[in-house]
Write a protein that holds these residues in place. Structure first.
Motif, PDB file in Angstrom:
ATOM      1  N   LEU A 154      45.030  33.729  37.532  1.00  0.00           N
ATOM      2  CA  LEU A 154      44.687  33.213  36.205  1.00  0.00           C
ATOM      3  C   LEU A 154      44.582  34.356  35.209  1.00  0.00           C
ATOM      4  O   LEU A 154      44.142  35.456  35.566  1.00  0.00           O
ATOM      5  CB  LEU A 154      43.334  32.485  36.262  1.00  0.00           C
ATOM      6  CG  LEU A 154      43.245  31.295  37.227  1.00  0.00           C
ATOM      7  CD1 LEU A 154      41.794  30.874  37.407  1.00  0.00           C
ATOM      8  CD2 LEU A 154      44.084  30.128  36.721  1.00  0.00           C
ATOM      9  N   ALA A 155      44.966  34.100  33.967  1.00  0.00           N
ATOM     10  CA  ALA A 155      44.831  35.108  32.911  1.00  0.00           C
ATOM     11  C   ALA A 155      44.479  34.410  31.609  1.00  0.00           C
ATOM     12  O   ALA A 155      44.998  33.340  31.312  1.00  0.00           O
ATOM     13  CB  ALA A 155      46.137  35.877  32.753  1.00  0.00           C
ATOM     14  N   VAL A 156      43.580  35.024  30.841  1.00  0.00           N
ATOM     15  CA  VAL A 156      43.143  34.434  29.571  1.00  0.00           C
ATOM     16  C   VAL A 156      43.112  35.518  28.512  1.00  0.00           C
ATOM     17  O   VAL A 156      42.568  36.602  28.723  1.00  0.00           O
ATOM     18  CB  VAL A 156      41.722  33.825  29.711  1.00  0.00           C
ATOM     19  CG1 VAL A 156      41.221  33.310  28.366  1.00  0.00           C
ATOM     20  CG2 VAL A 156      41.706  32.692  30.733  1.00  0.00           C
ATOM     21  N   SER A 157      43.719  35.234  27.365  1.00  0.00           N
ATOM     22  CA  SER A 157      43.551  36.100  26.194  1.00  0.00           C
ATOM     23  C   SER A 157      43.092  35.214  25.048  1.00  0.00           C
ATOM     24  O   SER A 157      42.955  34.009  25.206  1.00  0.00           O
ATOM     25  CB  SER A 157      44.862  36.802  25.835  1.00  0.00           C
ATOM     26  OG  SER A 157      45.769  35.859  25.289  1.00  0.00           O
ATOM     27  N   LYS A 158      42.876  35.821  23.897  1.00  0.00           N
ATOM     28  CA  LYS A 158      42.467  35.045  22.728  1.00  0.00           C
ATOM     29  C   LYS A 158      43.543  34.015  22.371  1.00  0.00           C
ATOM     30  O   LYS A 158      43.246  32.899  21.971  1.00  0.00           O
ATOM     31  CB  LYS A 158      42.243  36.024  21.558  1.00  0.00           C
ATOM     32  CG  LYS A 158      41.648  35.399  20.321  1.00  0.00           C
ATOM     33  CD  LYS A 158      40.136  35.279  20.424  1.00  0.00           C
ATOM     34  CE  LYS A 158      39.585  34.526  19.218  1.00  0.00           C
ATOM     35  NZ  LYS A 158      38.450  33.666  19.554  1.00  0.00           N
ATOM     36  N   GLU A 159      44.811  34.399  22.532  1.00  0.00           N
ATOM     37  CA  GLU A 159      45.926  33.572  22.068  1.00  0.00           C
ATOM     38  C   GLU A 159      46.421  32.585  23.109  1.00  0.00           C
ATOM     39  O   GLU A 159      47.032  31.578  22.782  1.00  0.00           O
ATOM     40  CB  GLU A 159      47.114  34.446  21.654  1.00  0.00           C
ATOM     41  CG  GLU A 159      46.912  35.266  20.403  1.00  0.00           C
ATOM     42  CD  GLU A 159      46.002  36.449  20.645  1.00  0.00           C
ATOM     43  OE1 GLU A 159      46.021  36.984  21.779  1.00  0.00           O
ATOM     44  OE2 GLU A 159      45.242  36.814  19.729  1.00  0.00           O
ATOM     45  N   THR A 190      51.813  40.764  42.936  1.00  0.00           N
ATOM     46  CA  THR A 190      52.218  41.864  42.059  1.00  0.00           C
ATOM     47  C   THR A 190      52.215  41.456  40.589  1.00  0.00           C
ATOM     48  O   THR A 190      52.471  42.277  39.723  1.00  0.00           O
ATOM     49  CB  THR A 190      53.634  42.388  42.424  1.00  0.00           C
ATOM     50  OG1 THR A 190      54.586  41.351  42.131  1.00  0.00           O
ATOM     51  CG2 THR A 190      53.726  42.788  43.878  1.00  0.00           C
ATOM     52  N   ILE A 191      51.959  40.185  40.308  1.00  0.00           N
ATOM     53  CA  ILE A 191      51.959  39.746  38.903  1.00  0.00           C
ATOM     54  C   ILE A 191      50.757  40.356  38.174  1.00  0.00           C
ATOM     55  O   ILE A 191      49.667  40.453  38.738  1.00  0.00           O
ATOM     56  CB  ILE A 191      51.943  38.197  38.780  1.00  0.00           C
ATOM     57  CG1 ILE A 191      52.271  37.746  37.352  1.00  0.00           C
ATOM     58  CG2 ILE A 191      50.612  37.604  39.169  1.00  0.00           C
ATOM     59  CD1 ILE A 191      53.713  37.851  36.987  1.00  0.00           C
ATOM     60  N   THR A 192      50.976  40.798  36.950  1.00  0.00           N
ATOM     61  CA  THR A 192      49.854  41.301  36.155  1.00  0.00           C
ATOM     62  C   THR A 192      49.441  40.219  35.156  1.00  0.00           C
ATOM     63  O   THR A 192      50.229  39.316  34.833  1.00  0.00           O
ATOM     64  CB  THR A 192      50.246  42.559  35.359  1.00  0.00           C
ATOM     65  OG1 THR A 192      51.225  42.192  34.383  1.00  0.00           O
ATOM     66  CG2 THR A 192      50.786  43.651  36.270  1.00  0.00           C
TER      67      THR A 192
END
Ligand SMILES: [Zn+2]
Length: 290
Positions: A154-159, A190-192
């Motif tokens: 999982l990844a979260v940014s402002k956008e 390996t996913i960033t």
């Protein structure tokens, strides 16, 4: 393409994959409530995870993920329908500081509830919340409650929010398929976060699995949609009883209720409120309003 769920499978390996990326949906969540960053981040992760987990369900169901604990985020809930309408909300302490999952939730538990569309049954499983991130907690949850090996990122940014799920299907049995699972897991690891957030779904799949035989399906839209309406709020007010409602109206001009998910305001004045109980009341004072 944004706000989409991209399903894919690994041909000959009995492994499924799902990739979700949310933009407008994520902005809608942020516009409804001004959550502090630590709350927003966790809410984004749970929303993304709910779409991924919902995609793995066999039957059309509503999936609810609910976190409860004794930390600065004592309550967080997200719902995802079978057609990818999501909504979510959280309660939090005003002085909340950034922290790990266990620091934010404290001693907590994760409950996942499935409500199949064609049945009145509900299926709920609950686990102690473990792990320092939500993805770890979900991995733990899945390894305890299901037999299917699953990996989630999982990844979260402002956008934007983004997530990747891979799952071994029941048919995955041969040594070659097992080996394939280990390989796909290593590749996925390996996913960033940056790649998950900034590459398109097809670019992520190509970046990770270009040496595998992958079939991708049509993308499915995801959006923020709240299921609240005036009738549901009315039903909730009816459960309070007419005496309680009249007591509130003695103090206020009207009863105002805001949906905790979408912040929609519902207003019931004295006439509306009396109508809630029309038919139930046999005696009515001539005029109790002043
Ligand atoms: Zn609502």
């Amino acid at each position: 393409m944004t706000d989409t769920l991209q399903r894919f499978i690994f041909e000959n390996l009995a492994i499924r994959g799902d990739l979700v990326q949310l933009d407008a949906t994520w902005k809608a969540v942020q516009e409804k409530h001004r959550y502090p960053n630590p709350v927003l981040h966790l809410l984004g992760e749970v929303i993304t995870a709910s779409v991924l987990l919902s995609a793995t369900l066999k039957h059309k169901s509503r999936l609810t993920m609910q976190i409860q604990g004794n930390g600065p985020i004592p309550f967080l809930v997200v719902e995802c329908t079978h057609d990818n309408n999501v909504r979510g909300m959280a309660h939090y302490a005003d002085d909340i500081q950034p922290g790990s999952l266990s620091e934010l939730i404290g001693d907590g538990r994760l409950a996942i509830t499935l409500e199949p569309e064609q049945s009145s049954e509900r299926y709920q499983s609950i686990v102690e919340l473990t792990g320092s991130t939500l993805a770890e907690a979900i991995d733990d949850y899945l390894s305890r409650s299901e037999q299917l090996d699953t990996g989630i990122w999982l990844a979260v940014s402002k956008e934007r929010t983004a997530g990747l799920l891979i799952q071994k299907l029941p048919a995955n049995k041969t040594a070659e398929e097992q080996e394939g699972w280990n390989r796909v897991q290593q590749l996925s690891n390996t996913i960033t976060e940056q790649e998950l957030l900034n590459l398109s779904a097809l670019e992520v799949i190509h970046r990770l699995y270009h040496e595998e035989d992958v079939r991708v399906f049509e993308t499915e839209p995801v959006c923020f949609r709240c299921s609240c309406n005036k009738e549901r709020v009315a039903n909730m007010l009816r459960t309070l009883g007419i005496d309680e409602i009249r007591a509130i109206l003695n103090e206020e001009h009207a009863i105002e209720v805001a949906c905790e998910f979408c912040n929609q305001q519902y207003r019931f004045d004295a006439v509306d409120a009396e109508q809630l109980f029309a038919g139930e009341v046999t005696y009515r004072a001539p005029d109790t309003r002043h």
